[in-house]
Design an enzyme around this catalytic site. Sequence first.
Site, PDB file in Angstrom:
ATOM      1  NE  ARG A 164      -3.411  -2.402   0.426  1.00 59.44           N
ATOM      2  CZ  ARG A 164      -3.158  -3.673  -0.176  1.00 59.44           C
ATOM      3  NH1 ARG A 164      -2.040  -3.616  -1.116  1.00 59.44           N
ATOM      4  NH2 ARG A 164      -3.813  -4.814  -0.346  1.00 59.44           N
ATOM      5  CB  SER A 238      -8.404  -1.377   4.906  1.00 62.96           C
ATOM      6  OG  SER A 238      -8.814  -2.603   4.482  1.00 62.96           O
ATOM      7  CD  GLU A 343      -5.578   0.498   2.612  1.00 59.55           C
ATOM      8  OE1 GLU A 343      -5.193  -0.436   3.392  1.00 59.55           O
ATOM      9  OE2 GLU A 343      -6.303   0.689   1.688  1.00 59.55           O
TER      10      GLU A 343
HETATM   11  C1  LIG Z   1     -15.219  -0.026   0.238  1.00 59.34           C
HETATM   12  C2  LIG Z   1     -13.763   0.260  -0.306  1.00 59.34           C
HETATM   13  C3  LIG Z   1     -12.968  -0.860  -0.594  1.00 59.34           C
HETATM   14  C4  LIG Z   1     -11.779  -0.961  -0.600  1.00 59.34           C
HETATM   15  N1  LIG Z   1     -10.833  -1.931  -0.930  1.00 59.34           N
HETATM   16  C5  LIG Z   1      -9.586  -1.745  -1.242  1.00 59.34           C
HETATM   17  C6  LIG Z   1      -8.562  -2.735  -1.453  1.00 59.34           C
HETATM   18  O1  LIG Z   1      -9.147  -4.098  -1.741  1.00 59.34           O
HETATM   19  N2  LIG Z   1      -7.545  -2.815  -1.777  1.00 59.34           N
HETATM   20  C7  LIG Z   1      -6.924  -1.446  -2.061  1.00 59.34           C
HETATM   21  O2  LIG Z   1      -5.739  -1.214  -2.317  1.00 59.34           O
HETATM   22  N3  LIG Z   1      -7.656  -0.442  -2.039  1.00 59.34           N
HETATM   23  C8  LIG Z   1      -8.836  -0.363  -1.234  1.00 59.34           C
HETATM   24  N4  LIG Z   1      -9.596   0.647  -1.168  1.00 59.34           N
HETATM   25  C9  LIG Z   1      -9.168   2.050  -1.249  1.00 59.34           C
HETATM   26  C10 LIG Z   1      -9.235   2.761  -2.669  1.00 59.34           C
HETATM   27  O3  LIG Z   1     -10.209   2.205  -3.386  1.00 59.34           O
HETATM   28  C11 LIG Z   1      -7.911   2.727  -3.258  1.00 59.34           C
HETATM   29  O4  LIG Z   1      -6.837   3.362  -2.606  1.00 59.34           O
HETATM   30  C12 LIG Z   1      -8.054   3.586  -4.699  1.00 59.34           C
HETATM   31  O5  LIG Z   1      -7.041   3.200  -5.558  1.00 59.34           O
HETATM   32  C13 LIG Z   1      -8.505   4.929  -4.770  1.00 59.34           C
HETATM   33  O6  LIG Z   1      -8.737   5.371  -5.922  1.00 59.34           O
HETATM   34  P1  LIG Z   1      -9.258   7.014  -6.014  1.00 59.34           P
HETATM   35  O7  LIG Z   1      -9.502   7.532  -7.391  1.00 59.34           O
HETATM   36  O8  LIG Z   1     -10.718   7.046  -5.150  1.00 59.34           O
HETATM   37  O9  LIG Z   1      -8.278   7.983  -5.153  1.00 59.34           O
HETATM   38  P2  LIG Z   1      -8.514   9.142  -4.193  1.00 59.34           P
HETATM   39  O10 LIG Z   1      -9.060   8.801  -3.035  1.00 59.34           O
HETATM   40  O11 LIG Z   1      -9.476  10.286  -4.988  1.00 59.34           O
HETATM   41  O12 LIG Z   1      -7.323   9.790  -3.853  1.00 59.34           O
HETATM   42  C14 LIG Z   1      -6.247   9.037  -3.368  1.00 59.34           C
HETATM   43  C15 LIG Z   1      -4.697   9.557  -3.028  1.00 59.34           C
HETATM   44  O13 LIG Z   1      -4.387   9.469  -4.393  1.00 59.34           O
HETATM   45  C16 LIG Z   1      -4.080  10.877  -4.898  1.00 59.34           C
HETATM   46  N5  LIG Z   1      -4.418  10.894  -6.307  1.00 59.34           N
HETATM   47  C17 LIG Z   1      -5.551  10.404  -6.729  1.00 59.34           C
HETATM   48  N6  LIG Z   1      -5.367  10.272  -8.305  1.00 59.34           N
HETATM   49  C18 LIG Z   1      -4.254  11.087  -8.444  1.00 59.34           C
HETATM   50  C19 LIG Z   1      -3.501  11.326  -9.604  1.00 59.34           C
HETATM   51  N7  LIG Z   1      -4.209  11.202 -10.999  1.00 59.34           N
HETATM   52  N8  LIG Z   1      -2.199  11.901  -9.601  1.00 59.34           N
HETATM   53  C20 LIG Z   1      -1.807  12.162  -8.442  1.00 59.34           C
HETATM   54  N9  LIG Z   1      -2.340  11.611  -7.160  1.00 59.34           N
HETATM   55  C21 LIG Z   1      -3.540  11.157  -7.216  1.00 59.34           C
HETATM   56  C22 LIG Z   1      -5.181  11.952  -4.099  1.00 59.34           C
HETATM   57  O14 LIG Z   1      -4.486  12.991  -3.972  1.00 59.34           O
HETATM   58  C23 LIG Z   1      -4.978  11.073  -2.797  1.00 59.34           C
HETATM   59  O15 LIG Z   1      -3.773  11.451  -1.906  1.00 59.34           O
HETATM   60  C24 LIG Z   1     -11.209   0.642  -0.842  1.00 59.34           C
HETATM   61  C25 LIG Z   1     -12.061   1.654  -0.723  1.00 59.34           C
HETATM   62  C26 LIG Z   1     -13.257   1.501  -0.321  1.00 59.34           C
HETATM   63  C27 LIG Z   1     -14.153   2.836  -0.252  1.00 59.34           C
END
Ligand SMILES: Cc1cc2nc3c(=O)[nH]c(=O)nc-3n(C[C@H](O)[C@H](O)[C@H](O)COP(=O)(O)OP(=O)(O)OC[C@H]3O[C@@H](n4cnc5c(N)ncnc54)[C@H](O)[C@@H]3O)c2cc1C
Length: 347
Positions: A164, A238, A343
């Site tokens: 992560r 998580s 995380e």
């Molecule tokens: C119900 C649920 C289940 C989940 N299960 C998992 C799992 O099984 N495994 C796992 O690894 N994660 C899991 N996650 C966490 C999440 O889905 C991942 O971390 C996902 O990759 C986040 O994507 P996002 O577009 O929503 O990121 P955001 O929440 O929008 O951003 C996350 C971070 O990345 C940065 N960021 C986003 N996009 C960019 C970009 N293009 N350039 C630079 N920085 C950027 C943001 O500034 C922030 O710091 C889960 C979340 C939820 C709600």
Amino acid sequence: MKIEQNYNLFKLNTFGISANAKFFVEVYSETDIKELFNTQEFKTNPKLFLGAGSNVLFTKDFDGLVILNKLKGVEVFKEDSEKVVIRCMSGEIWHDLVIFTVLRGLWGIENLSLIPGTVGAAPMQNIGAYGATLSDVLESVEVYDIITGEKKIFNKEECRLGYRDSIFKNELKGKYFITAVSLTLSKIESKNISYKTLKEYLEKNKIEVSTPKDISDAVSLIRKSKLPDPDHIPNAGSFFKNVFVSKSRMKELSKVYPEMPYFEESTDATVMTEDNDFVKIPAGWLIEQSGWKGKKFGNVGVHTEQALVLVNYGGASGEDVSALANKIVADVKEKFGLELIPEVNLI
Ligand SMILES: Cc1cc2nc3c(=O)[nH]c(=O)nc-3n(C[C@H](O)[C@H](O)[C@H](O)COP(=O)(O)OP(=O)(O)OC[C@H]3O[C@@H](n4cnc5c(N)ncnc54)[C@H](O)[C@@H]3O)c2cc1C
């Protein structure tokens, strides 16, 4: 491209936190990015790139510019008889990319089905689930330097992916806008069904895996039955990372807590540890054993089924959630001497 002021982010984060951004903009194309980089709002304010907001907790209003990533497009970049390199723009929804690949019979990201969020955020924390991680298939990450506006490509090694974790969460935090991600996928069957829950599910339901879609469907069903849907109970998955300790420390812990579970998971730990001498302790177990599972405090709580998931029962502030998280961290530290690390990105 329109820059808005005092924009409410409630609908743009899965924790359902009502925080405001001083400035807000959506980018749909490279032209938008270039135009944006020349604006005063971009040059003079702190910046936050936002995907689907499924891994952030807004602890207060954001006194800067939030840039919502809407860059779309998927292409087959390279192909031979065995492999395909898929190049995907960072604003695509991760699960849509999974579906795109499994419907073409490509192996590699089927175990990562239904992880919420955008493709661009996937390398940020090297997303992982059901025995697979992005690092298994990542080819490269394309970025814009937010200071110079220059384009750069990071190969997999340069991304320094760990459990992560990546260079973008550490040394290069906030320095680049990830615009596209390339993955190398396999045309040849390479199923990964060793993860216990997945294996058991396939056996129990007598599912013979012959396509990546079989795995994608199974993982999706398991996930739906286990994880709270943020549309019903706002959460960010998580909240904490699992805890890594050295094997020697684990031996000591096992003497005091013989029932403490741990796993030797090389897929998660290889990049993080030089000698691979570490084991993983499930953070959910530590939280549950500390008595937090299912506890509710006003608008916030720890999910009744998943101790690792903190939830907003409606109207909670980011401060409410982080106060609860801090209490859990302190309690686990006191009980087990182990440090829980979020995380979720606290903003
Ligand atoms: C119900 C649920 C289940 C989940 N299960 C998992 C799992 O099984 N495994 C796992 O690894 N994660 C899991 N996650 C966490 C999440 O889905 C991942 O971390 C996902 O990759 C986040 O994507 P996002 O577009 O929503 O990121 P955001 O929440 O929008 O951003 C996350 C971070 O990345 C940065 N960021 C986003 N996009 C960019 C970009 N293009 N350039 C630079 N920085 C950027 C943001 O500034 C922030 O710091 C889960 C979340 C939820 C709600």
